[in-house]
Scaffold this active site. Structure first.
Site, mmCIF file in Angstrom:
data_model
loop_
_atom_site.group_PDB
_atom_site.id
_atom_site.type_symbol
_atom_site.label_atom_id
_atom_site.label_comp_id
_atom_site.label_asym_id
_atom_site.label_seq_id
_atom_site.Cartn_x
_atom_site.Cartn_y
_atom_site.Cartn_z
ATOM 1 C CB CYS A 461 18.521 6.330 7.899
ATOM 2 S SG CYS A 461 20.017 4.877 8.494
ATOM 3 C CD GLU A 463 18.150 9.682 11.041
ATOM 4 O OE1 GLU A 463 19.191 9.855 10.642
ATOM 5 O OE2 GLU A 463 17.435 8.540 10.357
#
Length: 817
Positions: A461, A463
């Site tokens: 996503c 990270e």
């Protein structure tokens, strides 16, 4: 287990007799050729289903062998048996081969992690959205053969049977989630070593490490030997799986009457005999190499988490340039092979959850993320012709998966960013944009080397981590606005009336904003510590009972250490807590600070009574808050200073806390769809938000709170130090009319460049108007392929439940830059 033969003849007119790499003649102008159209259509129209095959193989194996082998060896032999026995699929016109299940969109279950109940299957088989079909015969077999064996033995049951009451109280109240109660841990991305080594090379390296073990002086030598033996067996499993595809391709070729398809099948057999046993030599082999490794990791254990190729364009570029120069590959041929790969990823929905969450629609997205562009290990610009081909594929295929992100550093040429913005303009929600000039320092701060940080990027996503060298475990979401709700009720969850946290004082007695904030801080630190306590326990459970011996092979330093991916084997070992709702908590504190403690417009009692009634009969008070409060996202220091304080205190509460692998926890600001769930289990909040409404996502402002335009938003967000995080998420929505002309794209590229120059980590866009979203709700059959950006991923709008749809609709619709 049976082998599925798919040998339906392609239309002869669609096939040329030329070089294998030559693309099929395109009869529809620029874009997909006929092969890709057919494969895309099959992928798009195939209904997701559940396959119990893996669970049956595993259960039979465990019944016969559990306790006979050390756990790493047991897991490895189990993986080998799955690779030997599972049904394999080779479909019409395919060039890249391999499925996790017996056919496209068929998803295996992972009973060692979470064992579905009969009720789960019934719900999944009948729910309106994110449905997974399963036959009654398979449900009966599961009930008879699988559920009885795994009762009490799953990782989920191990977790919930050993957690303290204090943790359970907080978890049940929705103060945080726990990822590993539903799936295997770890957002994982690979580096370039699988393009330089094959499984036989890895086995040779493993044998060398076994030979060096010192059983006299190293107390862990036996454990290392067991782990290394398991890794060697896992290498064999991947080779067996590929060889079975080679055999199937040869069998199909024998009866194939179309000359070109016969050549293709023979080439597939040749490729599968070579990789993954050996390092790839060609562009084709490199793609197939990654795909076999990907399938291995998500078949071995990965119940639902991100497995990614990392900087795929950078890994493929040397193969592409070499073959283009030699004349053995054309640009169209490379694009066709990559398009086949894209469709393969789209064939793999995420395995569904168990329990009450099975009743809720989630997403089919399995969070594979292709990093495009960025920088090379030497710091130079990483964009290449392969990068541009990938952007074309994203625009043309318009499929749910894989996710893709464009990485824009100060060295990235404007041309590349503009091409990415052309794709964004299509309104698919892809690609998202990342800033290596910020996330590289993020990783350096965490202790990575400069070269490893440059080779890193986004794994799923938002990270980031060091690709191929790090186990970065996302442990779950922290509901920060719920913490202020608990604070305002002295540790009681007002939704249930139950005392779930520590007492920090009656807020009606607080004489200053500082007293309120200090109570919030006490709650925050208590809740974070409870989460970390159990996350560390779960880490040890996975290291002990679910080693990932195949994944460990392809993550650097696991072999040299003789340690598993889950047991400190990788070079870096990080745990993340994902913090949600920065906008909501900031605006709530801002409202209380201004209206209660500074202007004294309302007493604390008045505001809390209004909140407890969901503002019923208190619309004047609510409108005062909505219209007279400085809200985060408007470049207003009153609110932004509060956001900065909350962010810094989240950092202090989380960053540096020890994990079980000798390293530490970090924070990132990610919500995925959890901000919708968190909102559902909360009452109203002092910022004027109604009960059960979504909280803000990532570091984005609250819905409708950003009224001064996107430039003010990025100024607010860059007052926080993104280098302290492992990722921050910013959603923005624009009207399509803003980007109609190519010259309009310059405004979007300038916004991105400005945000990144100020220190922003990530930004993503929805280019869709509200009228279209409402029309899609009214006539979903007319908008089947409407993709929107949810959080760190895109999803089909009509696959989202009503709450998720409304969350997208409620986002501020920017009419100008």
């Amino acid at each position: 287990m049976k082998t599925v033969h798919k040998n339906i003849q392609p239309e002869r007119s669609a096939l040329s007799e030329g070089n294998f790499y030559s693309s099929l003649k395109n009869k529809i102008g620029p874009g997909m050729n006929e092969r890709i159209q057919k494969l895309r259509k099959l992928s798009f129209e195939s209904e997701p289903s559940l396959s119990i095959e893996r669970a049956l193989i595993q259960t039979t194996f465990y019944k016969q062998n559990y306790g006979k082998y050390a756990m790493p060896v047991l897991r490895a032999i189990n993986f080998l048996e799955i690779c030997k026995q599972k049904t394999i699929y080779l479909g019409e016109g395919e060039l890249i081969v391999g499925e996790r299940g017996p056919k496209p969109k068929a998803v295996p279950t992972f009973p060692e992690l979470t064992c579905h109940s009969v009720e789960d299957f019934k719900v999944l088989n009948t729910r309106e959205m994110q449905r997974y079909t399963i036959s009654q015969e398979d449900i009966d077999t599961y009930e008879r053969e699988i559920i009885p064996y795994w009762s009490g033995k799953t990782m989920r049951e191990r977790i919930f049977s050993h957690v303290p009451k204090e943790w359970s109280n907080l978890y049940e109240a929705g103060l945080f989630t726990e990822f590993m109660e539903q799936r295997a841990p770890g957002h994982t991305a690979l580096d370039g070593q699988i393009y330089e080594k094959g499984m036989l090379d890895f086995k040779k390296q493993i044998q060398g490490e076994i030979a060096k073990l010192d059983f006299l002086n190293d107390p862990e030598a036996t454990d290392r030997k067991e782990q290394l033996e398991g890794m060697a067996i896992s290498c064999d499993a991947a080779i067996v799986f590929a060889e079975r595809h080679a055999k199937l391709a040869e069998e199909q070729a024998k009866t194939e009457t179309n000359v070109q398809r016969k050549k293709e099948l023979q080439k597939i057999a040749e490729v599968c005999k070579w990789v993954p046993a050996n390092a790839p030599r060609t562009f084709y082999e490199a793609i197939q190499m990654y795909w076999f490794v990907h399938l291995g990791t998500i078949t071995e254990l990965n119940g639902w988490d991100a497995m990614n190729p990392g900087h795929f364009d950078q890994h493929l570029t040397p193969f592409y340039e070499k073959e283009i120069a030699a004349g053995t590959l054309t640009r169209n041929g490379a694009k066709e092979l990559l398009s086949c790969f894209w469709i393969k990823v789209n064939n793999h929905p995420a395995p569904p959850k168990v329990g009450i969450t099975a009743k809720e629609s989630g997403t089919y997205n399995d969070f594979t993320n292709i990093n495009i562009g960025g920088v090379k290990k030497n710091g130079a610009d990483g964009a290449s012709e392969v990068s541009y081909i990938m952007l074309e594929i994203v625009e043309e295929l318009h499929v749910l998966q894989p996710g893709n992100s464009v990485h824009v550093s100060s060295k990235t040429p404007d041309r590349f960013l503009k091409e990415a913005c052309k794709v964004i303009r299509q309104g698919h929600g892809y690609p998202s944009i990342f800033n290596p000039d910020i996330y590289i320092p993020e990783m350096l701060r965490q202790g990575k080397t400069l070269e490893d940080a440059r080779e890193g990027g986004c794994s799923g996503c938002i990270e980031v981590g060091a690709f191929g060298k790090e186990a970065y475990i996302l442990t779950g979401y922290l509901n920060v606005p719920k913490i202020i709700e608990i604070t305002l009720n002295n540790g009681i969850n007002p939704v249930t009336g139950k005392q779930v946290s520590i007492e920090t004082g009656n807020p009606r007695d607080f004489k200053s904003y500082d007293e309120l904030y200090n109570a919030f801080l006490k709650q925050l630190n208590y809740i974070v510590n409870q989460k970390i306590l159990v996350s560390n326990y779960i880490d040890r459970m996975f290291a002990k009972y679910s080693p990932a011996t195949f994944l460990s092979v392809v993550i650097e330093d696991c072999i040299t250490k003789g340690k598993d991916y889950y047991n400190g084997g990788p070079r870096y070992n990080t745990n993340y807590i994902q913090c949600t709702g920065l906008g909501t908590v900031t605006d709530s504190l801002s409202a209380l600070k201004k209206h209660v403690f500074e202007d004294k417009t309302y007493s604390m009692d008045t505001v809390l009574n209004a909140v407890s009634k969901n503002f019923e009969g208190e619309e004047i008070l609510r409108q005062t808050i909505l219209n007279k409060t400085p809200f985060y996202g408007n470049d207003d220091n009153f609110a932004d200073d509060i956001a900065l304080q909350v962010y810094n205190d989240l950092f202090e509460a989380i960053d540096g806390k020890p994990n079980t692998k000798g390293e530490t926890f970090h924070l990132n600001m990610l919500s995925t769809t959890c901000h919708v769930y968190f909102g559902k289990i909360m009452g109203a909040t002092p910022n004027g938000r109604f009960a059960q409404k979504s909280i803000s996502d990532g570091t984005s402002p609250s819905h409708g709170a950003d009224t001064n335009g996107p430039s003010a938003v990025i100024k607010s967000l860059t007052k926080i130090d993104h280098v302290k995080s492992g990722g921050t998420l910013l959603n923005q929505r624009f009207l399509p009319s803003l980007l109609k002309r190519d010259e309009d794209l310059i405004k979007l590229t300038n916004l991105i460049r400005s945000y990144f120059s100020l220190g922003g980590h990530h930004i993503q866009f929805n280019i869709v108007d509200t009228a279209t979203l409402y029309a899609a709700q009214e006539n979903p059959e007319d908008y089947k392929d409407l993709l929107v950006r949810m959080a760190g991923y895109s999803d089909y709008f009509n696959d989202m439940n009503a709450d998720l749809q409304q969350e997208v609709i409620d986002r501020t619709e920017n009419e100008s830059f």
